[in-house]
Design a protein around this motif. Sequence first.
Motif, mmCIF file in Angstrom:
data_model
loop_
_atom_site.group_PDB
_atom_site.id
_atom_site.type_symbol
_atom_site.label_atom_id
_atom_site.label_comp_id
_atom_site.label_asym_id
_atom_site.label_seq_id
_atom_site.Cartn_x
_atom_site.Cartn_y
_atom_site.Cartn_z
ATOM 1 N N PRO A 267 0.839 -1.196 0.000
ATOM 2 C CA PRO A 267 0.000 0.000 0.000
ATOM 3 C C PRO A 267 0.877 1.249 0.000
ATOM 4 N N PRO A 268 0.435 2.298 -0.676
ATOM 5 C CA PRO A 268 1.245 3.515 -0.723
ATOM 6 C C PRO A 268 1.135 4.309 0.574
ATOM 7 N N LEU A 269 2.108 5.185 0.798
ATOM 8 C CA LEU A 269 2.102 6.021 2.003
ATOM 9 C C LEU A 269 1.455 7.372 1.750
ATOM 10 N N GLY A 271 -1.479 9.707 -0.937
ATOM 11 C CA GLY A 271 -2.620 9.598 -1.836
ATOM 12 C C GLY A 271 -3.822 8.994 -1.145
ATOM 13 N N PRO A 272 -4.929 8.892 -1.866
ATOM 14 C CA PRO A 272 -6.147 8.348 -1.271
ATOM 15 C C PRO A 272 -6.010 6.851 -1.016
ATOM 16 N N ARG A 273 -6.842 6.355 -0.110
ATOM 17 C CA ARG A 273 -6.828 4.937 0.202
ATOM 18 C C ARG A 273 -7.641 4.204 -0.841
ATOM 19 N N VAL A 274 -7.009 3.440 -1.703
ATOM 20 C CA VAL A 274 -7.759 2.688 -2.705
ATOM 21 C C VAL A 274 -7.620 1.207 -2.392
ATOM 22 N N PRO A 275 -8.677 0.424 -2.721
ATOM 23 C CA PRO A 275 -8.583 -0.999 -2.424
ATOM 24 C C PRO A 275 -7.522 -1.681 -3.282
ATOM 25 N N VAL B 5 -12.822 4.913 -3.584
ATOM 26 C CA VAL B 5 -11.898 5.238 -2.501
ATOM 27 C C VAL B 5 -12.451 4.629 -1.227
ATOM 28 N N LEU B 6 -11.586 3.899 -0.497
ATOM 29 C CA LEU B 6 -12.044 3.256 0.730
ATOM 30 C C LEU B 6 -12.459 4.312 1.741
ATOM 31 N N SER B 7 -13.568 4.032 2.391
ATOM 32 C CA SER B 7 -14.045 5.003 3.375
ATOM 33 C C SER B 7 -13.037 5.101 4.506
ATOM 34 N N SER B 8 -12.781 6.309 4.936
ATOM 35 C CA SER B 8 -11.870 6.459 6.052
ATOM 36 C C SER B 8 -12.652 6.475 7.361
ATOM 37 N N ARG B 234 -1.808 2.411 7.524
ATOM 38 C CA ARG B 234 -2.526 3.457 6.806
ATOM 39 C C ARG B 234 -3.640 2.864 5.951
ATOM 40 N N TYR B 235 -3.346 1.685 5.384
ATOM 41 C CA TYR B 235 -4.303 1.036 4.490
ATOM 42 C C TYR B 235 -5.517 0.523 5.258
ATOM 43 N N ALA B 237 -6.249 0.815 8.987
ATOM 44 C CA ALA B 237 -6.778 1.330 10.254
ATOM 45 C C ALA B 237 -7.431 2.693 10.116
ATOM 46 N N ASP B 238 -8.489 2.911 10.918
ATOM 47 C CA ASP B 238 -9.124 4.226 10.978
ATOM 48 C C ASP B 238 -8.216 5.199 11.706
ATOM 49 N N GLU B 253 -6.118 10.168 13.309
ATOM 50 C CA GLU B 253 -6.725 9.554 12.142
ATOM 51 C C GLU B 253 -5.577 9.155 11.202
ATOM 52 N N SER B 254 -5.586 7.902 10.723
ATOM 53 C CA SER B 254 -4.401 7.343 10.049
ATOM 54 C C SER B 254 -3.864 8.207 8.909
ATOM 55 N N LEU B 255 -4.743 8.619 8.002
ATOM 56 C CA LEU B 255 -4.267 9.376 6.842
ATOM 57 C C LEU B 255 -3.610 10.676 7.288
#
Lengths: 317, 356
Positions: A267-269, A271-275, B5-8, B234-235, B237-238, B253-255
């Motif tokens: 997973p990237p560090l 950018g947006p969280r993509v599946p 985009v996965l919900s945060s 980051r991928y 966890a909330d 918040e992770s992001l």
Amino acid sequence: MTVSQVSFGSHEPVLDVKNLTVKYIGDTRSTTAVDRVSFSIGTGEVFGLAGESGCGKSTIANSIMRLLKDPAKIAAGSISFGGKDVLAMSPEELRRFRWQDVAMVFQSAMNSLNPVLTIGEQIVDIFTTHAGYSRKESLRRAGQLLELVRIDPARLKSYPHQLSGGMRQRAVIAMAVALKPSLLILDEPTTALDVVVQQEIMAQIKELQRELGFSVLFITHDMSLMVELSHRMAVMYGGRIVETAKAQDVYANPRHPYTQALMGAFPPLTGPRVPLTGLPDGVKFRNIPDLTEAAPGHFVAPFGADAEAAVLEGAAR
Amino acid sequence: MSHAVLSSQRPSADTEATALEVRGLGKSFAIGGLFSRESVRALHGVDLTIGRGEIVALVGESGSGKSTLARCVARLERPSSGEILLDGVDVLKRDRFQASRAFRSQLQMVFQDPFGSLNPAHRVEHFLRRSLVIHRKGGSSETETQQRLEELMTTVGLQADMLNSYPHELSGGQRQRVAIARALAVEPRVILADEPTSMLDVSVRIGVLNLMRKLRDEQGISMLYITHDLASARYLADRTAVMFAGELVEEGESLDLLASPAHPYTQLLVSAVPDPARAGSYDPVRRAELRQAVMASTSCAFDSDPNQACSAEEPVRHGVGDPENRHWVRCHLYRPQAGAGGHALATEPTDNKASA
């Protein structure tokens, strides 16, 4: 241009592996761990072998060092080092070849230090047995060696358990470059270490490599780490190389679905969280054909238009 | 190719409800001989909250105390001080000497090594059936139990016929799925996952993380995800909490936390993650500064915080950025007390001191 001709450093390959096939021969069945693998490493070049456990990357390293034990057998192919045939070396030649020409850092190398000898005694041992220096001269050189990896020479008197994991790993790397080998094989040199220490050790290896000019065969499953360190790299799957090119090209434009899956597994560090999907359970590639040149210097095993590959392509990245 | 985009934010509405709360948790281990009074402080004053259906990641280096925290919360280790509240009940007071079955059915653990956590002499069915029987979750008849077993296998993405397999016939990823199914069998509210993917092949790691997310989304299970891998935290966890030398230093918040790490230790961790996009960014000088700031900071970046005055004695928490992100950082002035962690960090960089 063939695969073995593309190299980053000088065009004179230090190591040339051609059509290497290694089999593990069992009573009832045998397994082909490495299947017709060819690659070469130029002088001062860092070449990476990426792949998951069981793909044959460590078997290749052990073949080069001639460390394979039964039931593993080199069934076909050739390995030449500086023009010499490694597979035909006599025990006496092998003794010189190992450590003086090619040194290896194993995965849990920090645990390969002898716990009852001091670091100093173990380094001195290398110089007295392999280079024939006097004890005093060896000790002086051992001190210099530790300084090279930024460990205080006073640590020569320390026992392995008195050093942290990172320091032990650096000591092992120092020992590997002690006799100035022209090729250093690093088999997952940092997997057991924390990221902060890992980064520092990788930076140190890079620095040593620039300073001493040796070539490196770098084996890891961590694609990000590999792309950072290597000039050129190959991705292995099931004993076959599925893709090889300049590391930056593989990173920017992975062509084989398996390479794409490996890249997508991190997973990237930013950018947006993509599946991400990684490699779906049960997807297997079989009968991987020989590499063809997909772009200049970028060799990929054809994967055809079968459904599995298509699924993977959509899923990765 | 478009991706959702996965919900945060977690889906459940009851954001305020707390599933697990840890208050002032401490743990010391005695070292030395029988009569030694020395001890190592592995955990000190840890406060951590996990909401219902929330995934919280705990990150830090080896030796930072993250596994000790998990073992204390799972009651495999007796904490030296503090409280552990499950649904508002202090479980350390309720079952004082050892964890009760009721506690175990609320909280389950998934361990790092799926090769060591499954008895090789038993079939997969044995592990799951045992959980069902012990916690009486198997229903009233054999048919129901069988149905539940198959359901569990499907939930974790395995074929039902693998119930008859032995662990050695499964891959690492499949074994870890069995371990997760075993935890699920008791219908827990909280799962503690201690480095569940670090022993797995890279290509199947994402699959296990996705499974954990699915369980949270579909069954509302809260999770504490312990890892050293910031990218996976980051991928998945909330929220992410960062542990250093047995104490939390930053949380948010992770992001947001990974985009703008405020504590020098978090900055150190983030900067060390290998990333081809910033290859060659390693700067020994900057690294030395960060280490210095972690071990002995002389100033705090938040000394103008109107809500909390800096203190070298108290672990003051400064708010960072938008309060929405629940991002706080421990005051930089507060120094890590001598504890289990931090030694490697303190001695690693140049090793100037001669110590023989």
